[in-house]
Design a protein around this motif. Structure first.
Motif, PDB file in Angstrom:
ATOM      1  N   TRP A 120       0.838  -1.206   0.000  1.00 56.18           N
ATOM      2  CA  TRP A 120       0.000   0.000   0.000  1.00 56.18           C
ATOM      3  C   TRP A 120       0.869   1.251   0.000  1.00 56.18           C
ATOM      4  CZ3 TRP A 120      -4.237   1.728  -1.611  1.00 56.18           C
ATOM      5  CH2 TRP A 120      -4.946   2.763  -1.016  1.00 56.18           C
ATOM      6  N   MET A 121       1.934   1.234   0.798  1.00 55.77           N
ATOM      7  CA  MET A 121       2.847   2.377   0.815  1.00 55.77           C
ATOM      8  C   MET A 121       3.564   2.534  -0.526  1.00 55.77           C
ATOM      9  SD  MET A 121       2.829   4.139   3.723  1.00 55.77           S
ATOM     10  CE  MET A 121       1.042   4.031   3.406  1.00 55.77           C
ATOM     11  N   LEU A 122       3.973   1.448  -1.137  1.00 53.71           N
ATOM     12  CA  LEU A 122       4.606   1.551  -2.448  1.00 53.71           C
ATOM     13  C   LEU A 122       3.645   2.148  -3.466  1.00 53.71           C
ATOM     14  CD1 LEU A 122       6.548  -1.846  -2.683  1.00 53.71           C
ATOM     15  CD2 LEU A 122       7.504   0.428  -2.257  1.00 53.71           C
ATOM     16  N   GLY A 123       2.385   1.729  -3.393  1.00 58.21           N
ATOM     17  CA  GLY A 123       1.398   2.301  -4.297  1.00 58.21           C
ATOM     18  C   GLY A 123       1.164   3.774  -4.039  1.00 58.21           C
ATOM     19  N   GLN A 124       1.028   4.143  -2.780  1.00 55.65           N
ATOM     20  CA  GLN A 124       0.723   5.529  -2.435  1.00 55.65           C
ATOM     21  C   GLN A 124       1.933   6.450  -2.600  1.00 55.65           C
ATOM     22  OE1 GLN A 124      -2.130   7.167  -1.470  1.00 55.65           O
ATOM     23  NE2 GLN A 124      -3.405   5.369  -1.819  1.00 55.65           N
ATOM     24  N   THR A 125       3.137   5.903  -2.660  1.00 54.51           N
ATOM     25  CA  THR A 125       4.310   6.739  -2.920  1.00 54.51           C
ATOM     26  C   THR A 125       4.665   6.772  -4.404  1.00 54.51           C
ATOM     27  OG1 THR A 125       5.731   4.851  -2.308  1.00 54.51           O
ATOM     28  CG2 THR A 125       5.336   6.528  -0.615  1.00 54.51           C
ATOM     29  N   GLY A 126       3.780   6.253  -5.249  1.00 58.07           N
ATOM     30  CA  GLY A 126       3.912   6.458  -6.684  1.00 58.07           C
ATOM     31  C   GLY A 126       4.622   5.373  -7.449  1.00 58.07           C
ATOM     32  N   HIS A 127       4.863   4.216  -6.828  1.00 58.27           N
ATOM     33  CA  HIS A 127       5.623   3.168  -7.492  1.00 58.27           C
ATOM     34  C   HIS A 127       4.757   2.087  -8.134  1.00 58.27           C
ATOM     35  CE1 HIS A 127       9.479   4.778  -6.231  1.00 58.27           C
ATOM     36  NE2 HIS A 127       8.913   5.034  -5.065  1.00 58.27           N
ATOM     37  N   ARG A 128       3.445   2.294  -8.145  1.00 57.52           N
ATOM     38  CA  ARG A 128       2.537   1.416  -8.882  1.00 57.52           C
ATOM     39  C   ARG A 128       1.599   2.248  -9.731  1.00 57.52           C
ATOM     40  NH1 ARG A 128       1.699  -3.829  -7.696  1.00 57.52           N
ATOM     41  NH2 ARG A 128       0.640  -3.673  -9.714  1.00 57.52           N
ATOM     42  N   PRO A 129       2.143   3.002 -10.706  1.00 54.90           N
ATOM     43  CA  PRO A 129       1.276   3.860 -11.534  1.00 54.90           C
ATOM     44  C   PRO A 129       0.301   3.074 -12.385  1.00 54.90           C
ATOM     45  CG  PRO A 129       3.507   3.774 -12.422  1.00 54.90           C
ATOM     46  CD  PRO A 129       3.562   3.112 -11.072  1.00 54.90           C
TER      47      PRO A 129
END
Length: 471
Positions: free
Chosen positions: A321-330
């Motif tokens: 979730w953090m990886l997604g919210q920090t922009g690493h799952r565009p």
């Protein structure tokens, strides 16, 4: 003493317009909900740039014009004192002698999971170790998922931030006959419904039905018109679930599972009491009992408010979730959407007084769409906390340093709360402050045992290791 930064314009004075960036969301033209100044709310507009570079106030007419996003910048490095293994040692100390029964912590940076580990045990009555896949109840950390699923629907043109909730819930009524007609999607997600703080939460705690309470909103006192003031909600916040259902044709929990959990690889995540009980391993909630802890079965009460408090997840899930919210799952969460969700809309100055670290570190506080946004000693921090009987959790991101942190624990203790400011301080190089009640010799002992570089990733082996003593 709290440091001062006279060149920085405080977040508590920022306004609505940074939320709604038409160019950023592309497919659906946007216009902001009406917003008027309240005593502790807004006096200038916000755009999606670092706090110390926010523009001066513009006219409302200029502010609603489309504008491009600022270019992506290279993240600032973490300070030299940022040491993941030290933070893991601190977490381990918190579960020593069952000061807290169990805890899990994740740290992500620059698109890598530096640590995602469990500490302690799931249940004092049956001492299984907490590991990376042990499921915790997230309580109000769930609100970030509600904002995000709504934003995905907005970004594809299925609804708008300024869509009126009554268009999807025609029977919605407030004590002010005109208020329901004014309430927008963005108002709900930013707690600007106009009701008093935590309206009907006590009824939820007494096992009241959510749908019955929605009908009773017609009798609830209002403190302002929708959009004009902030007051934290759980029942009214959950209206967004009805909007998502009416828009997508999917139950809210199903929509989040299909659009967020599964594509992000949050394989342990679920909604509701049935969801956590079906998990292969989950952390039982604990409350004080005599001189120690006793475990309980989770109450179904706030699970009835799925958008506000319904998610269950492991720390492995929360790292994703953090990886997604920090922009690493565009591919799942596009950057313009994240910029919109994480932009502050309304000032929340009382949040600056809720704990010692907030009083000392926060220069300003606001709320966006399912996220709090803080000025933390000059750094923008996107944050949320959650607590329900026997569970607590905190999560925070420093976007300008591409850092994300989550701490979950299965007790009503406040002890682990100090982990968050401890890590944030180290990330930006502030002098050490004793936010955390752990053995003061830990840092010295760790320095003697572990000469590794300060922010070397822990690697895959520690990511799934349970309750291990730091090496």
């Amino acid at each position: 003493m709290k440091s001062r930064h006279p060149a920085r314009r405080p977040l508590a004075r920022i306004g609505l317009i940074g939320l709604l960036l038409p160019a950023a969301l592309g497919s659906a033209a946007q216009s902001p909900p009406a917003e008027s100044e309240a005593a502790d709310d807004i006096a200038e507009v916000a755009s999606v740039v670092p706090l110390n570079e926010r523009p001066l106030a513009r006219s409302r007419e200029d502010a609603v014009k489309p504008e491009p996003l600022m270019p992506v910048r290279q993240p600032k490095p973490l300070a030299s004192g940022f040491d993941v293994a030290l933070f893991e040692a601190m977490a381990q100390d918190l579960v020593a002698n069952q000061r807290v029964p169990g805890l899990a912590m994740a740290i992500v940076h620059n698109g890598q999971v530096l640590s995602a580990r469990g500490y302690g045990i799931t249940d004092v009555k049956s001492a299984e170790p907490v590991d990376a896949h042990t499921v915790f109840r997230l309580a109000s950390l769930s609100k970030s998922f509600a904002g995000t699923i709504t934003g995905l629907l907005v970004s594809e043109g299925a609804l708008r931030w300024d869509s009126h909730v009554v268009d999807y819930m025609p029977s919605l009524r407030f004590s002010d006959p005109s208020a329901a007609q004014q309430l927008t999607v963005a108002d709900v997600l930013s707690h600007r419904v106009g009701l008093g703080r935590n309206t009907y939460d006590r009824d939820i705690e007494r096992n009241a039905d959510y749908h019955d309470l929605v009908q009773r909103l017609s009798a609830a006192p209002m403190t302002c018109q929708p959009g004009n003031c902030y007051a934290y909600q759980n029942v009214a916040f959950s209206l967004i679930g009805d909007v998502v259902f009416a828009t997508s044709g999917q139950f809210f929990s199903e929509a989040v599972s299909r659009r967020i959990f599964k594509p992000l690889g949050m394989n342990d995540a679920s909604y509701g009491l049935e969801g956590i009980q079906a998990s292969p391993r989950w952390a039982k909630p604990h409350v004080r009992a005599g001189g120690g802890w006793t475990s309980l079965m989770p109450k179904p009460t706030y699970y009835r408010l799925a958008p506000a408090a319904g998610v269950n997840a492991s720390i492995a899930d929360m790292a994703q979730w953090m990886l997604g919210q920090t922009g690493h799952r565009p591919d799942v969460l596009p950057a313009p959407l994240l910029a919109t969700l994480q932009a502050p809309i309304v000032g929340t100055p009382p949040e600056m007084r809720n704990s010692s670290w907030r009083r000392d570190r926060l220069e300003a506080a606001g709320y966006g769409l399912g996220w709090r946004v803080f000025d933390y000693s000059g750094e923008r921090v996107v944050f949320h906390g959650g607590a329900v009987q026997g569970y607590r959790g905190l999560m925070a991101m420093m976007p300008e340093r591409d850092l994300g942190i989550v701490v979950l624990w299965n007790s009503e203790s406040s002890l682990p709360s100090g982990l968050m400011p401890t890590i944030l301080d180290r990330a930006i190089g502030l002098p050490p402050q004793r936010w955390l009640d752990v053995d003061p010799n830990i840092e010295l002992l760790h320095a003697q045992r572990s000469p590794a570089p300060a922010h070397t990733p822990s690697g895959g082996s520690t990511t799934h290791r349970a309750a291990a003593t730091p090496e």
